[in-house]
Design a protein around this motif. Structure first.
Motif, PDB file in Angstrom:
ATOM      1  N   UNK A 252       0.866  -1.181   0.000  1.00 54.04           N
ATOM      2  CA  UNK A 252       0.000   0.000   0.000  1.00 54.04           C
ATOM      3  C   UNK A 252       0.903   1.232   0.000  1.00 54.04           C
ATOM      4  N   UNK A 253       0.333   2.363  -0.332  1.00 56.49           N
ATOM      5  CA  UNK A 253       1.084   3.622  -0.232  1.00 56.49           C
ATOM      6  C   UNK A 253       0.265   4.611   0.586  1.00 56.49           C
ATOM      7  N   UNK A 254       0.977   5.469   1.284  1.00 56.31           N
ATOM      8  CA  UNK A 254       0.300   6.499   2.071  1.00 56.31           C
ATOM      9  C   UNK A 254       1.107   7.788   1.919  1.00 56.31           C
ATOM     10  N   UNK A 255       0.416   8.922   1.765  1.00 52.76           N
ATOM     11  CA  UNK A 255       1.121  10.202   1.631  1.00 52.76           C
ATOM     12  C   UNK A 255       1.273  10.842   3.001  1.00 52.76           C
ATOM     13  N   UNK A 256       2.495  11.160   3.346  1.00 54.01           N
ATOM     14  CA  UNK A 256       2.765  11.867   4.603  1.00 54.01           C
ATOM     15  C   UNK A 256       3.093  13.317   4.262  1.00 54.01           C
ATOM     16  N   UNK A 257       2.246  14.243   4.690  1.00 52.56           N
ATOM     17  CA  UNK A 257       2.445  15.660   4.384  1.00 52.56           C
ATOM     18  C   UNK A 257       3.159  16.305   5.578  1.00 52.56           C
ATOM     19  N   UNK A 258       4.204  17.053   5.285  1.00 55.56           N
ATOM     20  CA  UNK A 258       4.929  17.733   6.370  1.00 55.56           C
ATOM     21  C   UNK A 258       4.064  18.853   6.955  1.00 55.56           C
ATOM     22  N   UNK A 259       4.461  19.325   8.148  1.00 53.40           N
ATOM     23  CA  UNK A 259       3.654  20.347   8.822  1.00 53.40           C
ATOM     24  C   UNK A 259       3.588  21.656   8.033  1.00 53.40           C
ATOM     25  N   UNK A 260       4.604  21.899   7.185  1.00 55.59           N
ATOM     26  CA  UNK A 260       4.557  23.129   6.376  1.00 55.59           C
ATOM     27  C   UNK A 260       3.497  23.045   5.270  1.00 55.59           C
ATOM     28  N   UNK A 261       2.892  21.906   5.114  1.00 53.08           N
ATOM     29  CA  UNK A 261       1.822  21.642   4.132  1.00 53.08           C
ATOM     30  C   UNK A 261       2.295  21.796   2.687  1.00 53.08           C
ATOM     31  N   UNK A 262       3.586  21.935   2.475  1.00 48.99           N
ATOM     32  CA  UNK A 262       4.082  22.131   1.108  1.00 48.99           C
ATOM     33  C   UNK A 262       4.879  20.930   0.606  1.00 48.99           C
TER      34      UNK A 262
END
Ligand code: SF4
Ligand code: SF4
Length: 344
Positions: A252-262
């Motif tokens: 499976x894949x999952x997107x991890x977004x950093x706290x800067x949201x960029x």
């Protein structure tokens, strides 16, 4: 295909040769079991004919359990700039090489899996013959002797190893070893008899009486059999069988977004069709909510579905599911259920 002779007294020098080509990975003791680990020193480098299986199979070197497959920001995405070292997988047995042949077919036919391919290109396979234990049954899956998929293979003929060279990369290694005097191109005159004895010893070492005859058709005919429900009632859905199976490929894949949201990264990790969430779709619909259905899918994949696409079952008889499942559901117990159906 060229063959040479190798004597065990040269094992330390063999490590020296192999380590010039890359990191050497081999089975090492881990508690009461074995796991593939990087060998840092020749004292830990030994021929493990008696090691039948590692806890996790060779796939862990090709697709780690969890790794970033993409990095991205709001404007672009790209592959992580990761240095992949050349690894030498030493001590892999016939069933493991067969499993890698299956993974090669799966990940590089039709669509090439770049994550797999880039690590596979950096993997050198050095096989070693082995002695079956009570759980091995690669003789029943025709994966007890391999003729392709290795760069080098060491077959133990008792007094010496007969070394098969499968690729030009394997030949490079052997030639360096010849320069250092550890391989001998002069094969003793009794080699044919010795090799026949080796094949006989291999054949006679199996005592697992698993009966897979007709299991492909029986899987189809047993689609509605009651035993699936019985097995589903005791299965813990822990997924261990899929993690240890050398031919399981679900991820499976999952997107991890950093706290800067960029910025962020896409993580790829091993998944299991035995997990309930694996079949969960949008709208909260789960098309395999029942454990019995998920088990049936797994065994259909192992014993039947893969044959339609690739011409052979995707079980290589390593026995890992037999030693791993905490409630004794495995390829052998399922084969016994199918056999009972056959006898009805
Ligand atoms: S199904 Fe079981 S015996 Fe067959 S390859 Fe997978 S873990 Fe090994
Ligand atoms: S069959 Fe056994 S190992 Fe596999 S998920 Fe069920 S309980 Fe776990």
């Amino acid at each position: 295909m060229r063959v040479v002779k190798f004597e065990k007294k040269n094992t330390e020098k063999l490590f020296d040769v192999l380590s010039r080509f890359g990191e050497v990975w081999s089975p090492m003791e881990k508690g009461e079991s074995y796991s593939y680990q990087k060998i840092e020193d020749s004292n830990n480098f030994i021929f493990h004919e008696e090691v039948t299986r590692t806890i996790l199979p060779e796939k862990k070197l090709l697709l780690p359990q969890k790794f970033p497959t993409l990095k991205f920001n709001s404007k672009k995405y790209e592959k992580p700039n990761e240095e992949i070292p050349t690894k030498i997988l030493f001590g892999i047995h016939n069933c493991g090489i067969s499993a890698l042949n299956i993974l090669d077919e799966f990940y590089t036919t039709d669509f090439v899996d770049a994550d797999y391919q880039q690590r596979r290109n950096k993997l050198i396979i050095v096989g070693v013959s082995c002695i079956a234990d009570e759980h091995c049954f690669c003789d029943k899956t025709n994966t007890n002797i391999v003729e392709k998929g290795y760069d080098i293979f060491f077959a133990d003929l008792c007094n010496y190893y007969l070394v098969w060279i499968g690729t030009s990369k394997g030949d490079d290694i052997i030639r360096m070893g010849e320069d250092m005097g550890i391989f001998d191109a002069n094969i003793p005159g009794d080699v044919t008899n010795k090799y026949a004895e080796y094949r006989k010893r291999n054949r006679e070492s199996y005592c697992n009486d698993i009966d897979l005859e007709g299991s492909t058709d029986l899987m189809e005919l047993s689609h509605d059999a009651e035993f699936w429900q019985e097995l589903g009632d005791i299965c813990l859905s822990c997924g261990q069988c899929t993690m240890v199976c050398p031919t399981c490929t679900c991820y499976n894949v999952i997107d991890e977004i950093d706290l800067n949201k960029d910025t962020g990264q896409r993580i790829r990790y091993w998944d299991s069709c035995l997990f309930k969430d694996f079949s969960l779709t949008a709208g909260d619909h789960n098309f395999r909510a029942a454990r019995s259905e998920r088990l049936k899918l797994w065994y259909t994949h192992k014993l039947k579905a893969f044959i339609g696409k690739f011409g052979a079952p995707s079980c290589v008889g390593c026995g890992r599911c037999i030693v791993t499942c905490p409630v004794d559901i495995n390829i052998k117990t399922v084969a016994e259920k199918l056999k009972k159906k056959r006898a009805l």
